[in-house]
Motif scaffolding. Structure first.
Motif, PDB file in Angstrom:
ATOM      1  N   ILE A 130       3.498  -6.784  -7.270  1.00  0.00           N
ATOM      2  CA  ILE A 130       3.471  -8.017  -6.493  1.00  0.00           C
ATOM      3  C   ILE A 130       4.449  -7.826  -5.340  1.00  0.00           C
ATOM      4  CG2 ILE A 130       3.777 -10.514  -6.491  1.00  0.00           C
ATOM      5  CD1 ILE A 130       3.513 -10.309  -9.631  1.00  0.00           C
ATOM      6  N   PHE A 131       3.899  -7.682  -4.131  1.00  0.00           N
ATOM      7  CA  PHE A 131       4.697  -7.497  -2.925  1.00  0.00           C
ATOM      8  C   PHE A 131       4.874  -8.866  -2.271  1.00  0.00           C
ATOM      9  CE2 PHE A 131       2.375  -3.471  -3.423  1.00  0.00           C
ATOM     10  CZ  PHE A 131       3.414  -2.558  -3.364  1.00  0.00           C
ATOM     11  N   THR A 132       6.099  -9.202  -1.897  1.00  0.00           N
ATOM     12  CA  THR A 132       6.350 -10.488  -1.250  1.00  0.00           C
ATOM     13  C   THR A 132       6.794 -10.253   0.188  1.00  0.00           C
ATOM     14  OG1 THR A 132       7.021 -11.407  -3.375  1.00  0.00           O
ATOM     15  CG2 THR A 132       7.624 -12.664  -1.399  1.00  0.00           C
ATOM     16  N   TRP A 133       6.007 -10.791   1.129  1.00  0.00           N
ATOM     17  CA  TRP A 133       6.317 -10.791   2.555  1.00  0.00           C
ATOM     18  C   TRP A 133       6.253 -12.221   3.033  1.00  0.00           C
ATOM     19  CZ3 TRP A 133       2.643  -6.876   1.167  1.00  0.00           C
ATOM     20  CH2 TRP A 133       3.075  -5.575   1.376  1.00  0.00           C
ATOM     21  N   ASP A 134       7.259 -12.645   3.779  1.00  0.00           N
ATOM     22  CA  ASP A 134       7.285 -14.001   4.346  1.00  0.00           C
ATOM     23  C   ASP A 134       6.970 -15.063   3.290  1.00  0.00           C
ATOM     24  OD1 ASP A 134       7.815 -12.881   6.867  1.00  0.00           O
ATOM     25  OD2 ASP A 134       5.664 -12.620   7.258  1.00  0.00           O
ATOM     26  N   GLY A 135       7.479 -14.879   2.084  1.00  0.00           N
ATOM     27  CA  GLY A 135       7.281 -15.845   1.013  1.00  0.00           C
ATOM     28  C   GLY A 135       5.896 -15.829   0.379  1.00  0.00           C
ATOM     29  N   GLN A 136       5.027 -14.934   0.814  1.00  0.00           N
ATOM     30  CA  GLN A 136       3.660 -14.836   0.278  1.00  0.00           C
ATOM     31  C   GLN A 136       3.549 -13.633  -0.658  1.00  0.00           C
ATOM     32  OE1 GLN A 136       0.761 -16.763   1.205  1.00  0.00           O
ATOM     33  NE2 GLN A 136       2.234 -18.171   2.112  1.00  0.00           N
ATOM     34  N   ASP A 137       2.940 -13.847  -1.825  1.00  0.00           N
ATOM     35  CA  ASP A 137       2.715 -12.751  -2.767  1.00  0.00           C
ATOM     36  C   ASP A 137       1.395 -12.054  -2.461  1.00  0.00           C
ATOM     37  OD1 ASP A 137       5.064 -13.261  -4.109  1.00  0.00           O
ATOM     38  OD2 ASP A 137       4.104 -14.386  -5.738  1.00  0.00           O
ATOM     39  N   HIS A 138       1.418 -10.731  -2.539  1.00  0.00           N
ATOM     40  CA  HIS A 138       0.229  -9.892  -2.359  1.00  0.00           C
ATOM     41  C   HIS A 138       0.174  -8.948  -3.551  1.00  0.00           C
ATOM     42  CE1 HIS A 138      -0.237 -11.235   1.838  1.00  0.00           C
ATOM     43  NE2 HIS A 138       1.083 -11.283   1.799  1.00  0.00           N
ATOM     44  N   TYR A 139      -0.984  -8.884  -4.188  1.00  0.00           N
ATOM     45  CA  TYR A 139      -1.137  -8.100  -5.409  1.00  0.00           C
ATOM     46  C   TYR A 139      -1.770  -6.744  -5.106  1.00  0.00           C
ATOM     47  CZ  TYR A 139      -0.317 -12.722  -7.219  1.00  0.00           C
ATOM     48  OH  TYR A 139       0.248 -13.946  -7.462  1.00  0.00           O
ATOM     49  N   ALA A 140      -1.253  -5.725  -5.769  1.00  0.00           N
ATOM     50  CA  ALA A 140      -1.788  -4.373  -5.571  1.00  0.00           C
ATOM     51  C   ALA A 140      -1.721  -3.611  -6.886  1.00  0.00           C
ATOM     52  CB  ALA A 140      -0.998  -3.628  -4.501  1.00  0.00           C
ATOM     53  N   GLU A 141      -2.578  -2.623  -6.959  1.00  0.00           N
ATOM     54  CA  GLU A 141      -2.609  -1.752  -8.119  1.00  0.00           C
ATOM     55  C   GLU A 141      -2.325  -0.329  -7.651  1.00  0.00           C
ATOM     56  OE1 GLU A 141      -5.910  -2.095 -11.207  1.00  0.00           O
ATOM     57  OE2 GLU A 141      -6.599  -0.455  -9.906  1.00  0.00           O
ATOM     58  N   MET A 142      -1.458   0.358  -8.368  1.00  0.00           N
ATOM     59  CA  MET A 142      -1.261   1.777  -8.063  1.00  0.00           C
ATOM     60  C   MET A 142      -2.465   2.486  -8.673  1.00  0.00           C
ATOM     61  SD  MET A 142       1.646   4.509  -9.255  1.00  0.00           S
ATOM     62  CE  MET A 142       3.047   3.602  -8.657  1.00  0.00           C
ATOM     63  N   ASN A 143      -3.378   2.941  -7.830  1.00  0.00           N
ATOM     64  CA  ASN A 143      -4.597   3.497  -8.409  1.00  0.00           C
ATOM     65  C   ASN A 143      -4.597   5.011  -8.455  1.00  0.00           C
ATOM     66  OD1 ASN A 143      -5.443   4.199  -5.803  1.00  0.00           O
ATOM     67  ND2 ASN A 143      -7.561   3.623  -6.241  1.00  0.00           N
ATOM     68  N   SER A 144      -3.607   5.641  -7.831  1.00  0.00           N
ATOM     69  CA  SER A 144      -3.448   7.086  -8.016  1.00  0.00           C
ATOM     70  C   SER A 144      -2.018   7.469  -7.663  1.00  0.00           C
ATOM     71  CB  SER A 144      -4.446   7.884  -7.164  1.00  0.00           C
ATOM     72  OG  SER A 144      -4.131   7.772  -5.805  1.00  0.00           O
ATOM     73  N   HIS A 145      -1.546   8.512  -8.309  1.00  0.00           N
ATOM     74  CA  HIS A 145      -0.224   9.035  -7.978  1.00  0.00           C
ATOM     75  C   HIS A 145      -0.096  10.451  -8.519  1.00  0.00           C
ATOM     76  CE1 HIS A 145       1.719   8.796 -11.982  1.00  0.00           C
ATOM     77  NE2 HIS A 145       0.833   7.839 -12.172  1.00  0.00           N
ATOM     78  N   ARG A 146       0.682  11.225  -7.801  1.00  0.00           N
ATOM     79  CA  ARG A 146       1.071  12.571  -8.238  1.00  0.00           C
ATOM     80  C   ARG A 146       2.578  12.632  -8.077  1.00  0.00           C
ATOM     81  NH1 ARG A 146      -2.047  16.920  -5.082  1.00  0.00           N
ATOM     82  NH2 ARG A 146      -0.880  18.231  -6.494  1.00  0.00           N
ATOM     83  N   THR A 147       3.268  12.820  -9.169  1.00  0.00           N
ATOM     84  CA  THR A 147       4.730  12.772  -9.156  1.00  0.00           C
ATOM     85  C   THR A 147       5.303  13.679  -8.068  1.00  0.00           C
ATOM     86  OG1 THR A 147       4.716  12.281 -11.505  1.00  0.00           O
ATOM     87  CG2 THR A 147       6.792  13.071 -10.577  1.00  0.00           C
ATOM     88  N   ASN A 148       6.196  13.093  -7.289  1.00  0.00           N
ATOM     89  CA  ASN A 148       6.887  13.762  -6.166  1.00  0.00           C
ATOM     90  C   ASN A 148       5.938  14.221  -5.057  1.00  0.00           C
ATOM     91  OD1 ASN A 148       9.314  13.365  -7.518  1.00  0.00           O
ATOM     92  ND2 ASN A 148       9.201  15.348  -8.525  1.00  0.00           N
ATOM     93  N   ARG A 149       4.700  13.724  -5.042  1.00  0.00           N
ATOM     94  CA  ARG A 149       3.721  14.135  -4.026  1.00  0.00           C
ATOM     95  C   ARG A 149       3.062  12.954  -3.305  1.00  0.00           C
ATOM     96  NH1 ARG A 149       0.976  18.976  -4.264  1.00  0.00           N
ATOM     97  NH2 ARG A 149       0.354  18.322  -2.196  1.00  0.00           N
ATOM     98  N   SER A 150       2.474  12.011  -4.077  1.00  0.00           N
ATOM     99  CA  SER A 150       1.713  10.953  -3.418  1.00  0.00           C
ATOM    100  C   SER A 150       1.549   9.737  -4.318  1.00  0.00           C
ATOM    101  CB  SER A 150       0.330  11.463  -3.003  1.00  0.00           C
ATOM    102  OG  SER A 150      -0.422  11.794  -4.146  1.00  0.00           O
ATOM    103  N   VAL A 151       1.270   8.611  -3.659  1.00  0.00           N
ATOM    104  CA  VAL A 151       0.978   7.368  -4.373  1.00  0.00           C
ATOM    105  C   VAL A 151       0.068   6.522  -3.486  1.00  0.00           C
ATOM    106  CG1 VAL A 151       3.075   6.220  -3.532  1.00  0.00           C
ATOM    107  CG2 VAL A 151       2.002   5.419  -5.622  1.00  0.00           C
TER     108      VAL A 151
END
Length: 137
Positions: A52-73
């Motif tokens: 849950i990312f909050t910008w200007d008091g507004q919540d935005h929902y996101a899912e981490m759908n891929s990641h490679r440790t120390n490489r990418s997200v």
């Protein structure tokens, strides 16, 4: 609403040199606590592990759908009911390092409705400056 009537998306890609190792940099890109230091006002996880990312008091929902440790997200943004949408906005962070020069680069892909290249460049320049201050790079 037909797809042709929806706002078109824009893919903005930018790279920054970062004076920090991938092992130091990665937690700032892939964890709620790390992102909260530089990316937005507040970042937290809900019970389904959605970010849950909050910008200007507004919540935005996101899912981490891929990641490679120390490489990418990659974070794919969800609707306000925390559901997937077709052609969803996403953020992609990739850490690249040169074997030859030992330099580390952060590549950002911001896929969203925002089309103003100058505004996007300024926003990411400021965000990455905040990140550099956090990682000492």
């Amino acid at each position: 609403m037909p797809l042709s009537a929806t706002r078109s998306k824009h893919r903005f890609t930018v790279e920054y040199p970062i004076n920090a190792s991938p092992k130091i940099l990665y937690p700032y890109l892939a964890s709620a606590s790390g992102l909260g230091h530089w990316f937005c006002q507040k970042v937290r996880l809900d019970e389904q592990h959605h970010f849950i990312f909050t910008w200007d008091g507004q919540d935005h929902y996101a899912e981490m759908n891929s990641h490679r440790t120390n490489r990418s997200v990659r974070f794919v943004f969800l609707d306000k009911n925390r559901r997937h949408t077709p052609d969803a906005n996403f953020l992609d962070f990739t850490i690249e390092s040169s074997e030859l020069t030992q330099e580390v680069f952060l590549r950002v892909i911001d896929y969203s409705e925002e089309t103003d290249e100058i505004e996007l460049q300024e926003m990411w320049d400021n965000l990455v400056q905040n990140l550099r201050e956090q990682v000492g790079g």
